[in-house]
Write a protein that holds these residues in place. Sequence first.
Motif, PDB file in Angstrom:
ATOM      1  N   ALA A   1       0.831  -1.208   0.000  1.00  0.00           N
ATOM      2  CA  ALA A   1       0.000   0.000   0.000  1.00  0.00           C
ATOM      3  C   ALA A   1       0.863   1.255   0.000  1.00  0.00           C
ATOM      4  O   ALA A   1       0.559   2.232  -0.710  1.00  0.00           O
ATOM      5  CB  ALA A   1      -0.914  -0.014   1.219  1.00  0.00           C
ATOM      6  N   ALA A   2       1.943   1.264   0.796  1.00  0.00           N
ATOM      7  CA  ALA A   2       2.814   2.441   0.847  1.00  0.00           C
ATOM      8  C   ALA A   2       3.466   2.688  -0.513  1.00  0.00           C
ATOM      9  O   ALA A   2       3.543   3.830  -0.990  1.00  0.00           O
ATOM     10  CB  ALA A   2       3.877   2.251   1.921  1.00  0.00           C
ATOM     11  N   VAL A   3       3.936   1.629  -1.154  1.00  0.00           N
ATOM     12  CA  VAL A   3       4.548   1.771  -2.483  1.00  0.00           C
ATOM     13  C   VAL A   3       3.519   2.270  -3.494  1.00  0.00           C
ATOM     14  O   VAL A   3       3.816   3.141  -4.337  1.00  0.00           O
ATOM     15  CB  VAL A   3       5.164   0.423  -2.926  1.00  0.00           C
ATOM     16  CG1 VAL A   3       5.568   0.475  -4.398  1.00  0.00           C
ATOM     17  CG2 VAL A   3       6.377   0.080  -2.065  1.00  0.00           C
ATOM     18  N   THR A   4       2.302   1.735  -3.412  1.00  0.00           N
ATOM     19  CA  THR A   4       1.242   2.166  -4.336  1.00  0.00           C
ATOM     20  C   THR A   4       0.936   3.653  -4.176  1.00  0.00           C
ATOM     21  O   THR A   4       0.791   4.387  -5.173  1.00  0.00           O
ATOM     22  CB  THR A   4      -0.037   1.343  -4.087  1.00  0.00           C
ATOM     23  OG1 THR A   4       0.234  -0.028  -4.353  1.00  0.00           O
ATOM     24  CG2 THR A   4      -1.171   1.816  -4.970  1.00  0.00           C
ATOM     25  N   ILE A   5       0.829   4.103  -2.924  1.00  0.00           N
ATOM     26  CA  ILE A   5       0.540   5.523  -2.685  1.00  0.00           C
ATOM     27  C   ILE A   5       1.661   6.397  -3.228  1.00  0.00           C
ATOM     28  O   ILE A   5       1.414   7.444  -3.852  1.00  0.00           O
ATOM     29  CB  ILE A   5       0.322   5.760  -1.184  1.00  0.00           C
ATOM     30  CG1 ILE A   5      -0.987   5.120  -0.737  1.00  0.00           C
ATOM     31  CG2 ILE A   5       0.301   7.250  -0.863  1.00  0.00           C
ATOM     32  CD1 ILE A   5      -1.213   5.163   0.757  1.00  0.00           C
ATOM     33  N   LEU A   6       2.906   5.981  -3.022  1.00  0.00           N
ATOM     34  CA  LEU A   6       4.031   6.771  -3.542  1.00  0.00           C
ATOM     35  C   LEU A   6       3.997   6.833  -5.059  1.00  0.00           C
ATOM     36  O   LEU A   6       4.308   7.876  -5.655  1.00  0.00           O
ATOM     37  CB  LEU A   6       5.350   6.169  -3.057  1.00  0.00           C
ATOM     38  CG  LEU A   6       5.690   6.430  -1.578  1.00  0.00           C
ATOM     39  CD1 LEU A   6       6.881   5.592  -1.139  1.00  0.00           C
ATOM     40  CD2 LEU A   6       5.984   7.911  -1.358  1.00  0.00           C
ATOM     41  N   ARG A   7       3.618   5.763  -5.690  1.00  0.00           N
ATOM     42  CA  ARG A   7       3.555   5.767  -7.161  1.00  0.00           C
ATOM     43  C   ARG A   7       2.371   6.584  -7.659  1.00  0.00           C
ATOM     44  O   ARG A   7       2.452   7.227  -8.713  1.00  0.00           O
ATOM     45  CB  ARG A   7       3.492   4.326  -7.676  1.00  0.00           C
ATOM     46  CG  ARG A   7       4.854   3.640  -7.586  1.00  0.00           C
ATOM     47  CD  ARG A   7       4.872   2.274  -8.168  1.00  0.00           C
ATOM     48  NE  ARG A   7       6.249   1.794  -8.305  1.00  0.00           N
ATOM     49  CZ  ARG A   7       6.603   0.527  -8.246  1.00  0.00           C
ATOM     50  NH1 ARG A   7       5.693  -0.412  -8.062  1.00  0.00           N
ATOM     51  NH2 ARG A   7       7.880   0.184  -8.385  1.00  0.00           N
ATOM     52  N   LEU A   8       1.273   6.578  -6.922  1.00  0.00           N
ATOM     53  CA  LEU A   8       0.149   7.439  -7.288  1.00  0.00           C
ATOM     54  C   LEU A   8       0.561   8.913  -7.228  1.00  0.00           C
ATOM     55  O   LEU A   8       0.224   9.697  -8.119  1.00  0.00           O
ATOM     56  CB  LEU A   8      -1.033   7.193  -6.348  1.00  0.00           C
ATOM     57  CG  LEU A   8      -1.840   5.903  -6.553  1.00  0.00           C
ATOM     58  CD1 LEU A   8      -2.784   5.686  -5.385  1.00  0.00           C
ATOM     59  CD2 LEU A   8      -2.622   5.963  -7.868  1.00  0.00           C
ATOM     60  N   CYS A   9       1.286   9.272  -6.170  1.00  0.00           N
ATOM     61  CA  CYS A   9       1.737  10.665  -6.036  1.00  0.00           C
ATOM     62  C   CYS A   9       2.767  11.024  -7.098  1.00  0.00           C
ATOM     63  O   CYS A   9       2.835  12.178  -7.550  1.00  0.00           O
ATOM     64  CB  CYS A   9       2.338  10.883  -4.653  1.00  0.00           C
ATOM     65  SG  CYS A   9       1.159  10.721  -3.291  1.00  0.00           S
ATOM     66  N   HIS A  10       3.551  10.033  -7.503  1.00  0.00           N
ATOM     67  CA  HIS A  10       4.610  10.296  -8.494  1.00  0.00           C
ATOM     68  C   HIS A  10       4.093  10.256  -9.913  1.00  0.00           C
ATOM     69  O   HIS A  10       4.730  10.752 -10.849  1.00  0.00           O
ATOM     70  CB  HIS A  10       5.729   9.257  -8.299  1.00  0.00           C
ATOM     71  CG  HIS A  10       6.941   9.524  -9.118  1.00  0.00           C
ATOM     72  ND1 HIS A  10       7.275   8.796 -10.241  1.00  0.00           N
ATOM     73  CD2 HIS A  10       7.905  10.459  -8.983  1.00  0.00           C
ATOM     74  CE1 HIS A  10       8.401   9.267 -10.759  1.00  0.00           C
ATOM     75  NE2 HIS A  10       8.809  10.275 -10.010  1.00  0.00           N
ATOM     76  N   GLY A  11       2.898   9.636 -10.074  1.00  0.00           N
ATOM     77  CA  GLY A  11       2.326   9.539 -11.420  1.00  0.00           C
ATOM     78  C   GLY A  11       2.763   8.313 -12.166  1.00  0.00           C
ATOM     79  O   GLY A  11       2.508   8.200 -13.381  1.00  0.00           O
ATOM     80  N   SER A  12       3.412   7.357 -11.494  1.00  0.00           N
ATOM     81  CA  SER A  12       3.897   6.163 -12.180  1.00  0.00           C
ATOM     82  C   SER A  12       2.998   4.956 -11.963  1.00  0.00           C
ATOM     83  O   SER A  12       3.304   3.868 -12.446  1.00  0.00           O
ATOM     84  CB  SER A  12       5.316   5.821 -11.705  1.00  0.00           C
ATOM     85  OG  SER A  12       5.328   5.600 -10.305  1.00  0.00           O
ATOM     86  N   ALA A  13       1.890   5.124 -11.227  1.00  0.00           N
ATOM     87  CA  ALA A  13       0.981   4.005 -10.988  1.00  0.00           C
ATOM     88  C   ALA A  13       0.050   3.840 -12.191  1.00  0.00           C
ATOM     89  O   ALA A  13      -0.330   4.810 -12.860  1.00  0.00           O
ATOM     90  CB  ALA A  13       0.166   4.243  -9.724  1.00  0.00           C
TER      91      ALA A  13
END
Length: 820
Positions: A393-405
Amino acid sequence: MDPECSRLLPALCAALADPRQPLADDTCLEKLLDWFKTVTEAESSLLLLQENPALVELLSHVLKSQDMSSRVLSFSLRLAGTFAAQEDCFLYLQQGELLLGLFGEGGPQCWAAWSVPTVRSGWIQGLRSLAQHPCALHFLADSGAVDTIFSLQGDPSLFVASAASQLLVHTLALSMQAGATGCSGLWDGVWPACAQKIMGHLEESLQSTAAPQVTQALNVLTSTFGRCHSPWTETLWGQLCPLVARLLERTPIPAAHSLVDLLLSVARSPALSSSHGRLWEAVAQALRCLSPMQAGSLALGMLKLPHCPQALRVQAFGVLLQPLACVVKATAQAPGPPGWLDGAEGSSLTVDTLLSSKSACVGILCQTLAQLEELQPLPQRPAPWPQEPLLGAAVTILRLCHGSATSSSSGGGRLCATLAGCVRVQRAALDFLGTLSQETRSQELEKEVFAVLSEYLGSPDSSPTVLKKAFQTTLRWLLSSPRTPGCPDLGPQPLLFLRELFPVLQKRLCSPSWEVRDSVLEFLTQLSRHWGGQADFRRALLASEVPTLTQQLLQDPESYVRASAVAAAGQLSSRGLQAAPDSPEHPQAQQGLLGELLCILSTDSEGFPRRAVVQVFTEWLRDGHADVARDTEWFIATVLQVVSQDLDWEVRVQGLELAQVFLVQRLGQPRCPYMVALPEAASATPIPEVLQSLCRLRLFDFAFRALLDCDRPVAQKACELLLFLKDKTAMCGGLQEAGDIPGSASGQVTLQRWRAGEQGQLPGDLQPEAMLALLRSTDLEGLQARLAQSSDHMEKSPQSLLQDMLATVGVLGENEADCY
């Protein structure tokens, strides 16, 4: 009371009662009130008033004159409460209805000055001081003061409103203590009169449709259960619990934040052992009914309680996990792992709720990540801990914020748009990710973590604050990375990550943002400290331009960056990782890093780089750095000569620390006072030789001058150093007393000159004999004790205070004032 103070009191009271007199400021009145509190704690208040009738006259004048200033009126109300805290003095003041006039219904509440918050606050504080005995309780109930306190709970001044609520808590506790019998805390099941009145008010407020009144009642109850742990609080909760539960049935729930505080306060109370059943029911209902933000705070508080029932713990943990589960569900290509949401069924939180607004989404995610981060290290955290789902979940949130999800669902696309570039969520997620580094994890997840960290460290869109967090989280994951047993080297995955990271660090060291350059240098310092001795790390670092760029940043225009560059270059040099000069004309080739750092120490206009230089030099001396070991005495003498003239007190303290490290290396560690004395091992350097070297280095001269430093930390450090030296020379066998040392007459002359106030004339060419005479004749222990006292350890004279207040209004002549 001091006779001189008694002599001055009539004039001071007359001046306070005269509205035409220019008064001393509020600080003087506060000091005067503090003095009266001290006097009444040590003496009889009744005797004090009888011996000083001017005080009663001042309080009586308050009732007769309504043009008194608000400051003096507030002071007088608080003073009256201070005297009336003793029961006999209370009865004495009550005889003339003085207390009724000051605190009753027809008192200050009817005056124009009541509109000033200071007067209302003084009235409350006076009552708070007065309410210490049963007589005061009857007075509060009969004078109408309690009703006034009820109204002041809604005062526009937050200070007044808060003080009124706290006074109600105190009054309720005092009333119950006065009426307690046995363990029930009640008179045959009946509340005491004053407590009944407060209880009636609380019940009425809890049933009110006005949210402010509900909030006031909940705040009083929260403070009551937090402060009072007597058996009567269980009866109180039993009576009010149904009313509190009904608040959860309203739509919307009034005063939700205060309701959460109350439930947590009750749950933590050790006095409610048999009432927890109804409490847990109310908490479970609240977790279902409250909004995600409010329910999250309650859930975390419940999970911290060791005695919380297991079913409620499962429900609370589900509440905390729900926001992350919504994010994973909205973005996952496959269902989440089993057990991810055990106990969270029935939660009202959905992706639509999460995305109701950007501020709501950001707020709930930041709160959830912070709460889980706080819960993770606690021994009472839920078990089993869902490490892998939380990491995902933490990795997913970071990727959502970064735009890479990537996500094919509409909810995932909306989350990407909502969280893109959100610095608050990025920082919270990185902090949480760093906390999760302490748990075991699979190699696949570790690879995912290093991948997302690499994205953030290399992205030009990462803000300086996010980049700093990313460096901190990266370091935590590198330090906790699994290693081969018996081998301290980095594992394959972290090492591969670092090899790919060094080109990124090169780029970051050239960033136009000084915050970015500073963060990289701090990260590099930590990397070198932990892995500078490992061959694979050394090869990867030296194959990059990082050491060279670090050296160049010693000349950075920003002082913070120069300081970090000093620390990084010093650490690289300690590990033999410094950059080789490109040409013989390079400054480093001419003078070496040592010379460059000495130049910074003597010429840099900012304190941060100079402090960093002395810290690096101290580490070099401890570690036996080659540049220091080559000629240690020259190194110490050169550094101390520069440091002794530095205007920054922290640099001077660091210089004394450097000197102490040098002394410890020459004379040995300081003795522990709690150890049995043993014959001291022979010093590597004989004491006479050490003393001769100290004289050559002028170290003793530097330390003794530092004793006179206007900055206390410098003097304290100098005293510590000289005490260590005094202890070592005293324990050395064969040394004579100071007066018997040949040539000690010069030492006595030096001491006499120093004591005569010519400290600035302390000669720099002290001989060992004179140094010992001066060292042994100085009361360093007494000086250390004085330096350890706070700057305000000496109480100001009450007589001086009274004189200065009278001088302000012209009652005393100028020569009679004793200004402090």
